[in-house]
Motif scaffolding. Structure first.
Motif, PDB file in Angstrom:
ATOM      1  N   HIS B 465       0.843  -1.203   0.000  1.00  0.00           N
ATOM      2  CA  HIS B 465       0.000   0.000   0.000  1.00  0.00           C
ATOM      3  C   HIS B 465       0.874   1.247   0.000  1.00  0.00           C
ATOM      4  O   HIS B 465       2.039   1.190   0.392  1.00  0.00           O
ATOM      5  CB  HIS B 465      -0.861   0.077   1.276  1.00  0.00           C
ATOM      6  CG  HIS B 465      -2.051  -0.805   1.271  1.00  0.00           C
ATOM      7  ND1 HIS B 465      -1.995  -2.124   1.663  1.00  0.00           N
ATOM      8  CD2 HIS B 465      -3.347  -0.555   0.938  1.00  0.00           C
ATOM      9  CE1 HIS B 465      -3.202  -2.659   1.578  1.00  0.00           C
ATOM     10  NE2 HIS B 465      -4.048  -1.733   1.143  1.00  0.00           N
ATOM     11  N   ARG B 470      -3.184   5.287   3.014  1.00  0.00           N
ATOM     12  CA  ARG B 470      -4.228   4.343   3.439  1.00  0.00           C
ATOM     13  C   ARG B 470      -4.657   4.633   4.883  1.00  0.00           C
ATOM     14  O   ARG B 470      -5.830   4.660   5.210  1.00  0.00           O
ATOM     15  CB  ARG B 470      -3.709   2.907   3.323  1.00  0.00           C
ATOM     16  CG  ARG B 470      -4.800   1.829   3.363  1.00  0.00           C
ATOM     17  CD  ARG B 470      -4.302   0.511   3.950  1.00  0.00           C
ATOM     18  NE  ARG B 470      -3.862   0.698   5.322  1.00  0.00           N
ATOM     19  CZ  ARG B 470      -4.674   0.769   6.386  1.00  0.00           C
ATOM     20  NH1 ARG B 470      -5.973   0.645   6.238  1.00  0.00           N
ATOM     21  NH2 ARG B 470      -4.188   0.976   7.594  1.00  0.00           N
ATOM     22  N   GLN B 471      -3.658   4.899   5.739  1.00  0.00           N
ATOM     23  CA  GLN B 471      -3.943   5.193   7.148  1.00  0.00           C
ATOM     24  C   GLN B 471      -4.826   6.443   7.281  1.00  0.00           C
ATOM     25  O   GLN B 471      -5.779   6.460   8.049  1.00  0.00           O
ATOM     26  CB  GLN B 471      -2.628   5.382   7.914  1.00  0.00           C
ATOM     27  CG  GLN B 471      -2.825   5.914   9.327  1.00  0.00           C
ATOM     28  CD  GLN B 471      -1.604   5.782  10.225  1.00  0.00           C
ATOM     29  OE1 GLN B 471      -0.628   5.115   9.885  1.00  0.00           O
ATOM     30  NE2 GLN B 471      -1.654   6.406  11.388  1.00  0.00           N
ATOM     31  N   GLN B 473      -6.845   7.648   5.035  1.00  0.00           N
ATOM     32  CA  GLN B 473      -8.184   7.360   4.522  1.00  0.00           C
ATOM     33  C   GLN B 473      -8.977   6.540   5.536  1.00  0.00           C
ATOM     34  O   GLN B 473     -10.172   6.753   5.723  1.00  0.00           O
ATOM     35  CB  GLN B 473      -8.079   6.635   3.167  1.00  0.00           C
ATOM     36  CG  GLN B 473      -7.578   7.588   2.077  1.00  0.00           C
ATOM     37  CD  GLN B 473      -7.286   6.913   0.756  1.00  0.00           C
ATOM     38  OE1 GLN B 473      -7.103   5.696   0.685  1.00  0.00           O
ATOM     39  NE2 GLN B 473      -7.230   7.700  -0.312  1.00  0.00           N
ATOM     40  N   GLU B 474      -8.290   5.636   6.224  1.00  0.00           N
ATOM     41  CA  GLU B 474      -8.973   4.839   7.249  1.00  0.00           C
ATOM     42  C   GLU B 474      -9.457   5.739   8.384  1.00  0.00           C
ATOM     43  O   GLU B 474     -10.600   5.654   8.823  1.00  0.00           O
ATOM     44  CB  GLU B 474      -8.031   3.765   7.808  1.00  0.00           C
ATOM     45  CG  GLU B 474      -8.682   2.954   8.933  1.00  0.00           C
ATOM     46  CD  GLU B 474      -7.708   2.002   9.635  1.00  0.00           C
ATOM     47  OE1 GLU B 474      -6.746   1.548   8.994  1.00  0.00           O
ATOM     48  OE2 GLU B 474      -7.933   1.738  10.834  1.00  0.00           O
ATOM     49  N   LEU B 475      -8.582   6.625   8.851  1.00  0.00           N
ATOM     50  CA  LEU B 475      -8.893   7.382  10.061  1.00  0.00           C
ATOM     51  C   LEU B 475      -9.714   8.643   9.799  1.00  0.00           C
ATOM     52  O   LEU B 475     -10.508   9.033  10.636  1.00  0.00           O
ATOM     53  CB  LEU B 475      -7.602   7.763  10.792  1.00  0.00           C
ATOM     54  CG  LEU B 475      -6.725   6.607  11.285  1.00  0.00           C
ATOM     55  CD1 LEU B 475      -5.453   7.143  11.926  1.00  0.00           C
ATOM     56  CD2 LEU B 475      -7.490   5.724  12.276  1.00  0.00           C
ATOM     57  N   ARG B 478     -13.381   8.111   6.418  1.00  0.00           N
ATOM     58  CA  ARG B 478     -14.403   7.078   6.585  1.00  0.00           C
ATOM     59  C   ARG B 478     -14.084   5.803   5.793  1.00  0.00           C
ATOM     60  O   ARG B 478     -14.962   5.214   5.178  1.00  0.00           O
ATOM     61  CB  ARG B 478     -15.789   7.624   6.191  1.00  0.00           C
ATOM     62  CG  ARG B 478     -16.261   8.717   7.151  1.00  0.00           C
ATOM     63  CD  ARG B 478     -17.600   9.269   6.744  1.00  0.00           C
ATOM     64  NE  ARG B 478     -17.516   9.961   5.460  1.00  0.00           N
ATOM     65  CZ  ARG B 478     -18.398   9.841   4.475  1.00  0.00           C
ATOM     66  NH1 ARG B 478     -19.447   9.057   4.632  1.00  0.00           N
ATOM     67  NH2 ARG B 478     -18.240  10.504   3.358  1.00  0.00           N
ATOM     68  N   GLN B 479     -12.840   5.412   5.788  1.00  0.00           N
ATOM     69  CA  GLN B 479     -12.423   4.163   5.142  1.00  0.00           C
ATOM     70  C   GLN B 479     -12.820   4.076   3.678  1.00  0.00           C
ATOM     71  O   GLN B 479     -13.052   2.990   3.148  1.00  0.00           O
ATOM     72  CB  GLN B 479     -12.971   2.956   5.921  1.00  0.00           C
ATOM     73  CG  GLN B 479     -12.264   2.793   7.257  1.00  0.00           C
ATOM     74  CD  GLN B 479     -13.183   2.380   8.365  1.00  0.00           C
ATOM     75  OE1 GLN B 479     -13.945   1.439   8.221  1.00  0.00           O
ATOM     76  NE2 GLN B 479     -13.111   3.091   9.467  1.00  0.00           N
ATOM     77  N   TYR B 481     -11.317   4.016   0.677  1.00  0.00           N
ATOM     78  CA  TYR B 481      -9.957   3.885   0.156  1.00  0.00           C
ATOM     79  C   TYR B 481      -9.942   4.221  -1.323  1.00  0.00           C
ATOM     80  O   TYR B 481     -10.753   3.708  -2.096  1.00  0.00           O
ATOM     81  CB  TYR B 481      -9.431   2.466   0.398  1.00  0.00           C
ATOM     82  CG  TYR B 481      -9.379   2.133   1.876  1.00  0.00           C
ATOM     83  CD1 TYR B 481      -8.498   2.823   2.712  1.00  0.00           C
ATOM     84  CD2 TYR B 481     -10.229   1.199   2.438  1.00  0.00           C
ATOM     85  CE1 TYR B 481      -8.466   2.559   4.077  1.00  0.00           C
ATOM     86  CE2 TYR B 481     -10.202   0.934   3.797  1.00  0.00           C
ATOM     87  CZ  TYR B 481      -9.322   1.625   4.611  1.00  0.00           C
ATOM     88  OH  TYR B 481      -9.287   1.376   5.955  1.00  0.00           O
ATOM     89  N   ARG B 485      -4.082   1.411  -2.571  1.00  0.00           N
ATOM     90  CA  ARG B 485      -3.698  -0.004  -2.572  1.00  0.00           C
ATOM     91  C   ARG B 485      -3.100  -0.363  -3.926  1.00  0.00           C
ATOM     92  O   ARG B 485      -3.607   0.063  -4.964  1.00  0.00           O
ATOM     93  CB  ARG B 485      -4.920  -0.888  -2.315  1.00  0.00           C
ATOM     94  CG  ARG B 485      -4.569  -2.346  -2.003  1.00  0.00           C
ATOM     95  CD  ARG B 485      -5.836  -3.172  -1.766  1.00  0.00           C
ATOM     96  NE  ARG B 485      -6.550  -3.436  -3.008  1.00  0.00           N
ATOM     97  CZ  ARG B 485      -6.245  -4.439  -3.841  1.00  0.00           C
ATOM     98  NH1 ARG B 485      -5.269  -5.275  -3.549  1.00  0.00           N
ATOM     99  NH2 ARG B 485      -6.924  -4.606  -4.962  1.00  0.00           N
ATOM    100  N   THR B 535      -2.049  -3.557   6.802  1.00  0.00           N
ATOM    101  CA  THR B 535      -2.899  -2.455   7.271  1.00  0.00           C
ATOM    102  C   THR B 535      -2.496  -1.941   8.651  1.00  0.00           C
ATOM    103  O   THR B 535      -3.320  -1.347   9.349  1.00  0.00           O
ATOM    104  CB  THR B 535      -4.382  -2.893   7.315  1.00  0.00           C
ATOM    105  OG1 THR B 535      -4.489  -4.033   8.165  1.00  0.00           O
ATOM    106  CG2 THR B 535      -4.892  -3.246   5.934  1.00  0.00           C
ATOM    107  N   ASN B 537      -1.089   0.578  11.338  1.00  0.00           N
ATOM    108  CA  ASN B 537      -1.043   2.042  11.385  1.00  0.00           C
ATOM    109  C   ASN B 537       0.074   2.520  12.298  1.00  0.00           C
ATOM    110  O   ASN B 537       0.495   1.800  13.198  1.00  0.00           O
ATOM    111  CB  ASN B 537      -2.371   2.603  11.906  1.00  0.00           C
ATOM    112  CG  ASN B 537      -3.477   2.490  10.874  1.00  0.00           C
ATOM    113  OD1 ASN B 537      -3.192   2.345   9.678  1.00  0.00           O
ATOM    114  ND2 ASN B 537      -4.711   2.552  11.325  1.00  0.00           N
TER     115      ASN B 537
END
Ligand SMILES: Cc1ncc(C[n+]2csc(CCOP(=O)(O)OP(=O)(O)O)c2C)c(N)n1
Lengths: 97, 561
Positions: B465, B470-471, B473-475, B478-479, B481, B485, B535, B537
């Motif tokens: 990734h 990615r981190q 976008q996750e935090l 709202r995930q 993505y 990736r 994944t 973080n």
């Protein structure tokens, strides 16, 4: 520095008369988002140096502007000209109109 | 002596002590390459001009002395820009020399003509377009002087082809350009600082990269112990203080440990030394060190008060100021404050699973590398999560052992910077910790590495990734993505072998640390591809724009049945 100064100021610079000096000065204002209202450049006798007057209105970071200007290699000195009326630029503009 | 501009440029560079010069040739710089033929200067042929720029940066960051790099006009010059801008933000002394079309063609949109002067203007300390061979006599020493004096930084010299070809009669060569001595800081602010430190209850030293560039690390440490002041460090100052020092609190800011950021909430005096209150360090500036008086030592007067109003500003060389401060500052014990710092350190360690359970957790991996590599090993990084894990967990024990793109955050920095470090520090171990995204940004420099056969190990923390994206976008998104990736992953070990470099892929099923150790023990350059969690973080993390006290910390792993 968040200082509360919001009126017009005229800065006087003595600079090396060198192609590029003007770009360095105007580039600094653009890059650091400093306000610049008017600019006047005249060569000094001898042709080595030039004098620049910068008119800034509502620039809250005046001290930062001066400190960044002094760092430019082709800028030899910077001082505030509180004795000049800010409308000298307007007067000049009128004579050019 | 009668000579050409190109030859004169070579002589002036030799007199500056330049013996290694990375670059890539092209039409507008060919007269100078011809002058290099048979010179004592060793040209290192990079495979992309950005690589050449970062090789030079690696040399400069390790030695503290200006390094030079070369490119042709047009695309050669534009390819160098990222490395120049990067040197500007991290205050690295660099002299970038570019060829330019002949002066008669300037302004005609000639082949490979670009306004290099205009492009480098906002990203250099100063730049030159050389108009005659005679001007080189002034410009070259001045470029080195400017790059190294005061706050270091990049200088660009654009040399038109006709200037290189011109013949010139010279009777004397100028002295090489050197770092100019600074006006010393007056006594009064140093006395005032001693007074502030003596009367503070909870002082903290906040060290930035300036401590390393002014060789003030040992003095800063001595000051901390004299004043019983815990030390926090920016990314750029890591290595100034060995991690086992009881007063060392590690990195502050976005990915600093919680205890470090909480300590700053409690401090009543923060002394910034060669630090610039970067937003990654301060978080929301208005809430940074809310209870503290700020004192600030910096070589650049424009830094004082730029971001945060300083009660006391001291302009000058940090080493000189600290030495004079130590002459007058009485010792202070502050047992309660020392105990509070120790307590915060003990209460909030970095969160990570034990090595026995998860040897390839990036924090464990960085600690393991710290055990494997000698104390003077030089670590370069790329940009992303792996960079932050290295900063959090690798035990930097000496100044100038971490080379990282702090200000510009340039992916692609790591490999060429490692090559430059190995060129400038023969005999030292060099490791580049990269990500599977970043390494691809200058992977062509594996060819340079193979050619120079330098002891550089490239360790790819491979999470398939763009991990830091990615981190976020996750935090914070709202995930959802998007573009973080990699659907396809290259075989990095095979790529390395294709370049003639040893390549290993670590098998997580065997004993992975044993395999890494064996790979590091081999001769010559190598690439080690290490599969890590896809994944994981980096924690703690201060959300962008939030105050440093609002750190997010790792959620406990859900128990698997
Ligand atoms: C040249 C450049 N482009 C884009 C970015 C934005 N960016 C920051 S971190 C990152 C992901 C880095 O991925 P990788 O190198 O695999 O490292 P990881 O975060 O997975 O450890 C990106 C795209 C950047 N810093 N530099």
């Amino acid at each position: 520095m968040p200082n509360q100064m919001t009126h017009a100021t005229i800065l006087e610079l003595t600079v090396r008369n060198h192609p590029g000096t003007m770009s360095h000065i105007t580039g600094l204002f653009a890059r650091r988002a400093f306000n610049l209202e008017a600019i006047l450049v005249v060569p000094l006798p001898g042709g080595e140096n030039s004098r620049i007057l910068l008119h800034m209105a509502n620039e809250p970071k005046l001290e930062q502007v001066e400190r960044q200007l002094v760092k430019l290699h082709d800028v030899l000195s910077v001082r505030q000209r509180t004795d000049l009326a800010p409308d000298i630029f307007q007067q000049l503009a009128r004579t050019l109109a | 002596m009668k000579t050409t501009g190109a030859n004169l440029l070579r002589i002036l560079l030799e007199r500056q002590g330049i013996h290694t010069l990375p670059g890539i040739p092209g039409g507008a710089i060919l007269p100078f390459y011809d002058a290099l033929h048979g010179s004592a200067i060793r040209h290192v042929l990079a495979r992309h001009e950005q690589g050449a720029g970062f090789i030079a940066q690696g040399m400069a960051r390790v030695t503290g002395r200006a390094a030079a790099c070369l490119a042709t006009s047009g695309p050669g010059a534009t390819n160098l820009l990222t490395a120049i801008a990067d040197a500007r933000l991290d205050s690295v002394p660099l002299v970038a020399i570019t060829g330019q079309v002949s002066q008669s063609l300037i302004g005609t949109d000639a082949f490979q003509e670009v306004d290099t002067y205009g492009l480098t203007l906002p990203i250099t300390k100063h730049n030159f377009l050389v108009r005659s061979a005679a001007e080189l006599l002034d410009v070259v020493p001045l470029a080195f002087q400017l790059a190294e004096s005061g706050r270091p930084g990049p200088v660009a010299i654009d040399v038109p082809k006709d200037v290189q070809n011109a013949t010139i009669e010279i009777d004397a060569l100028p002295e090489p350009g050197r770092r100019q001595p600074l006006a010393p800081c007056p006594d009064e602010p140093i006395d005032a600082l001693a007074h502030l430190l003596a009367h503070a209850q909870r002082p903290v030293l906040y060290l930035g990269g300036g401590v390393i560039s002014s060789d003030a690390s040992a003095l800063a440490r001595a000051l901390a112990h004299r004043a019983s002041a815990p030390i926090v460090s920016t990314l750029m100052a890591l290595g100034a203080i060995p991690p086992e020092d009881p007063l060392f609190m590690g990195m502050l800011g976005m990915h600093g440990t919680q205890g470090t950021n909480f300590l700053l909430e409690e401090a009543d005096l923060v002394l910034a030394i060669g630090a610039r209150f970067d937003d990654r360090a301060t978080g929301k500036v208005a809430e940074f060190c809310p209870r503290a008086t700020i004192a600030h030592i910096d070589i650049d007067p424009a830094e004082i008060g730029k971001i945060k109003t300083a009660f006391l500003g001291l302009v000058g060389d940090a080493a000189d100021i600290l030495r004079r401060l130590l002459d007058i500052l009485p010792p202070q014990t502050r047992p309660a404050w020392r105990a509070r710092a120790a307590e915060l350190r003990a209460t909030y360690p970095l969160q990570h699973p034990p090595r026995s359970e998860d040897p390839l957790h990036p924090v464990n991996l960085c600690r393991f590398l710290g055990e494997q590599l000698p104390a003077d090993a030089i670590i370069t990084t790329d940009v992303g999560q792996h960079q932050m894990w290295v900063a959090q967990a690798y035990p930097f024990r000496q100044p100038r052992t971490l080379l990282t793109s702090g200000g510009l955050g340039t992916m692609g920095f790591g490999l060429p910077a490692a090559i430059g470090a190995a060129l400038a520090a023969p005999g030292r171990r060099v490791a580049c910790v990269s990500g599977d995204g970043s390494i691809l940004m200058n992977i062509q420099e594996l060819a340079t590495l193979a050619e120079e056969n330098l002891p550089v190990a490239v360790l790819i923390f491979n999470n398939t990734h763009l991990g830091l994206v990615r981190q976020q976008q996750e935090l914070f998104y709202r995930q959802r993505y998007e573009a973080s990736r990699f659907a396809s992953s290259p075989d990095f070990a095979a790529i390395a072998r294709g370049f003639g470099v040893r390549g290993e892929r670590i098998d997580p099923m065997g004993d992975p640390l044993e395999q890494i150790s064996a790979a590091l023990a081999g001769e010559g350059p190598c690439v080690i591809d290490i599969p890590i969690h896809t994944t994981a973080n980096v924690y703690p993390m201060v959300p962008p724009g939030a105050a440093n006290r609002q750190m997010l910390i790792a959620q406990p792993e859900p128990a698997h049945a």
